[in-house]
Design a protein around this motif. Sequence first.
Motif, PDB file in Angstrom:
ATOM      1  N   ARG A   1      37.335  31.155  22.080  1.00 42.66           N
ATOM      2  CA  ARG A   1      37.145  29.757  21.690  1.00 42.66           C
ATOM      3  C   ARG A   1      37.752  29.499  20.310  1.00 42.66           C
ATOM      4  N   GLU A   2      37.561  30.457  19.398  1.00 38.15           N
ATOM      5  CA  GLU A   2      38.140  30.317  18.054  1.00 38.15           C
ATOM      6  C   GLU A   2      39.663  30.215  18.143  1.00 38.15           C
ATOM      7  N   ARG A   3      40.304  31.110  18.922  1.00 38.47           N
ATOM      8  CA  ARG A   3      41.763  31.065  19.079  1.00 38.47           C
ATOM      9  C   ARG A   3      42.211  29.737  19.673  1.00 38.47           C
ATOM     10  N   ALA A   4      41.448  29.240  20.635  1.00 38.97           N
ATOM     11  CA  ALA A   4      41.795  27.948  21.250  1.00 38.97           C
ATOM     12  C   ALA A   4      41.742  26.826  20.217  1.00 38.97           C
ATOM     13  N   ARG A   5      40.754  26.841  19.344  1.00 34.88           N
ATOM     14  CA  ARG A   5      40.650  25.807  18.306  1.00 34.88           C
ATOM     15  C   ARG A   5      41.774  25.963  17.272  1.00 34.88           C
ATOM     16  N   HIS A   6      42.101  27.202  16.930  1.00 36.52           N
ATOM     17  CA  HIS A   6      43.209  27.418  15.997  1.00 36.52           C
ATOM     18  C   HIS A   6      44.502  26.863  16.589  1.00 36.52           C
ATOM     19  N   SER A   7      44.706  27.082  17.865  1.00 37.25           N
ATOM     20  CA  SER A   7      45.900  26.554  18.538  1.00 37.25           C
ATOM     21  C   SER A   7      45.858  25.026  18.616  1.00 37.25           C
ATOM     22  N   GLN A   8      44.687  24.492  18.960  1.00 39.89           N
ATOM     23  CA  GLN A   8      44.518  23.038  19.085  1.00 39.89           C
ATOM     24  C   GLN A   8      44.863  22.324  17.777  1.00 39.89           C
ATOM     25  N   PHE A   9      44.491  22.915  16.652  1.00 36.71           N
ATOM     26  CA  PHE A   9      44.706  22.270  15.356  1.00 36.71           C
ATOM     27  C   PHE A   9      45.783  22.985  14.536  1.00 36.71           C
ATOM     28  N   SER A  10      46.755  23.609  15.202  1.00 41.40           N
ATOM     29  CA  SER A  10      47.786  24.394  14.518  1.00 41.40           C
ATOM     30  C   SER A  10      48.619  23.557  13.545  1.00 41.40           C
ATOM     31  N   ALA A  11      48.766  22.275  13.814  1.00 44.46           N
ATOM     32  CA  ALA A  11      49.561  21.420  12.914  1.00 44.46           C
ATOM     33  C   ALA A  11      48.890  21.285  11.543  1.00 44.46           C
ATOM     34  N   GLN A  12      47.583  21.482  11.473  1.00 39.30           N
ATOM     35  CA  GLN A  12      46.857  21.363  10.203  1.00 39.30           C
ATOM     36  C   GLN A  12      46.607  22.727   9.543  1.00 39.30           C
ATOM     37  N   ARG A  13      47.033  23.799  10.199  1.00 38.87           N
ATOM     38  CA  ARG A  13      46.737  25.149   9.710  1.00 38.87           C
ATOM     39  C   ARG A  13      47.457  25.436   8.396  1.00 38.87           C
ATOM     40  N   LEU A  14      46.746  26.062   7.475  1.00 34.73           N
ATOM     41  CA  LEU A  14      47.312  26.448   6.176  1.00 34.73           C
ATOM     42  C   LEU A  14      47.842  27.876   6.284  1.00 34.73           C
ATOM     43  N   GLU A  15      49.146  27.992   6.329  1.00 37.06           N
ATOM     44  CA  GLU A  15      49.844  29.273   6.502  1.00 37.06           C
ATOM     45  C   GLU A  15      49.292  30.001   7.726  1.00 37.06           C
ATOM     46  N   SER A  16      48.952  31.269   7.607  1.00 37.62           N
ATOM     47  CA  SER A  16      48.439  31.993   8.782  1.00 37.62           C
ATOM     48  C   SER A  16      46.949  32.298   8.630  1.00 37.62           C
ATOM     49  N   SER A  17      46.258  31.456   7.878  1.00 32.63           N
ATOM     50  CA  SER A  17      44.835  31.677   7.622  1.00 32.63           C
ATOM     51  C   SER A  17      43.976  30.962   8.671  1.00 32.63           C
ATOM     52  N   GLU A  18      42.672  31.048   8.489  1.00 39.85           N
ATOM     53  CA  GLU A  18      41.731  30.310   9.334  1.00 39.85           C
ATOM     54  C   GLU A  18      41.328  28.990   8.679  1.00 39.85           C
ATOM     55  N   TRP A  19      42.055  28.593   7.650  1.00 34.73           N
ATOM     56  CA  TRP A  19      41.786  27.355   6.928  1.00 34.73           C
ATOM     57  C   TRP A  19      42.761  26.277   7.390  1.00 34.73           C
ATOM     58  N   PHE A  20      42.246  25.041   7.435  1.00 34.67           N
ATOM     59  CA  PHE A  20      43.006  23.910   7.954  1.00 34.67           C
ATOM     60  C   PHE A  20      42.851  22.731   6.997  1.00 34.67           C
ATOM     61  N   SER A  21      43.910  21.924   6.903  1.00 37.12           N
ATOM     62  CA  SER A  21      43.817  20.675   6.142  1.00 37.12           C
ATOM     63  C   SER A  21      42.934  19.709   6.917  1.00 37.12           C
ATOM     64  N   LEU A  22      42.137  18.958   6.189  1.00 38.88           N
ATOM     65  CA  LEU A  22      41.329  17.939   6.856  1.00 38.88           C
ATOM     66  C   LEU A  22      42.266  16.892   7.451  1.00 38.88           C
ATOM     67  N   SER A  23      42.019  16.548   8.682  1.00 35.73           N
ATOM     68  CA  SER A  23      42.847  15.542   9.357  1.00 35.73           C
ATOM     69  C   SER A  23      41.929  14.683  10.214  1.00 35.73           C
ATOM     70  N   PRO A  24      42.384  13.506  10.581  1.00 31.88           N
ATOM     71  CA  PRO A  24      41.556  12.657  11.455  1.00 31.88           C
ATOM     72  C   PRO A  24      41.214  13.350  12.776  1.00 31.88           C
ATOM     73  N   GLU A  25      42.160  14.120  13.330  1.00 34.21           N
ATOM     74  CA  GLU A  25      41.897  14.816  14.607  1.00 34.21           C
ATOM     75  C   GLU A  25      40.823  15.885  14.441  1.00 34.21           C
ATOM     76  N   LEU A  26      40.933  16.662  13.390  1.00 35.60           N
ATOM     77  CA  LEU A  26      39.961  17.733  13.140  1.00 35.60           C
ATOM     78  C   LEU A  26      38.583  17.145  12.834  1.00 35.60           C
ATOM     79  N   LEU A  27      38.552  16.110  12.016  1.00 35.21           N
ATOM     80  CA  LEU A  27      37.271  15.473  11.694  1.00 35.21           C
ATOM     81  C   LEU A  27      36.650  14.808  12.927  1.00 35.21           C
ATOM     82  N   ALA A  28      37.478  14.252  13.805  1.00 34.32           N
ATOM     83  CA  ALA A  28      36.961  13.655  15.045  1.00 34.32           C
ATOM     84  C   ALA A  28      36.354  14.731  15.934  1.00 34.32           C
TER      85      ALA A  28
END
Length: 186
Positions: A131-158
Amino acid sequence: MTSSNAPTCDVRDCGSPAAPGAPFALCPGHLALAADWVGQQLGVENVLPSPCVACGARLGIRYPSGWLCAVCEWVYGTSPDEDLPRPRVDVVYYIRFKDRMKIGTTSNLRQRMSQLWHEELLAIEPGGRDRERARHSQFSAQRLESSEWFSLSPELLAHVDTLRRGIDDPWALYARWLSEAIAARA
């Protein structure tokens, strides 16, 4: 003194005035007997004498035979077998630190949150690495480099808002999942 038009108790030979506003024409005494009978059959919701050991809830259902936790249905007064290991409850968590969000997974949420620098646990959902990998893939456009951190975005917040819908406290949800896992093996 009662008016001749006032309804009386429907119980044979009672003749007492029916309780005003009651759903059935019963006097207060017969309503109390009916309530006691229903309580014995269906239980009575009330505050537990002390918090549930499985989930920490305070609301219980009292039966003539004893109490059940109203949240996890743990039998009040019993304790989990201390010899058994804590059940594994895998979750995907969403934490926020400043203007970024981490999507991670753990089987021990409290321990993991104590290890991570964060400002807020936003949400959780059941699941492990897949499930974690699926979410990382789903929000890959917001991913910060190759970490598990993501920029806040309307899609992620939704997505987080969807997970939080109807959930006031992610910790209470985790406690419920943990208590359900404890109860399932008991």
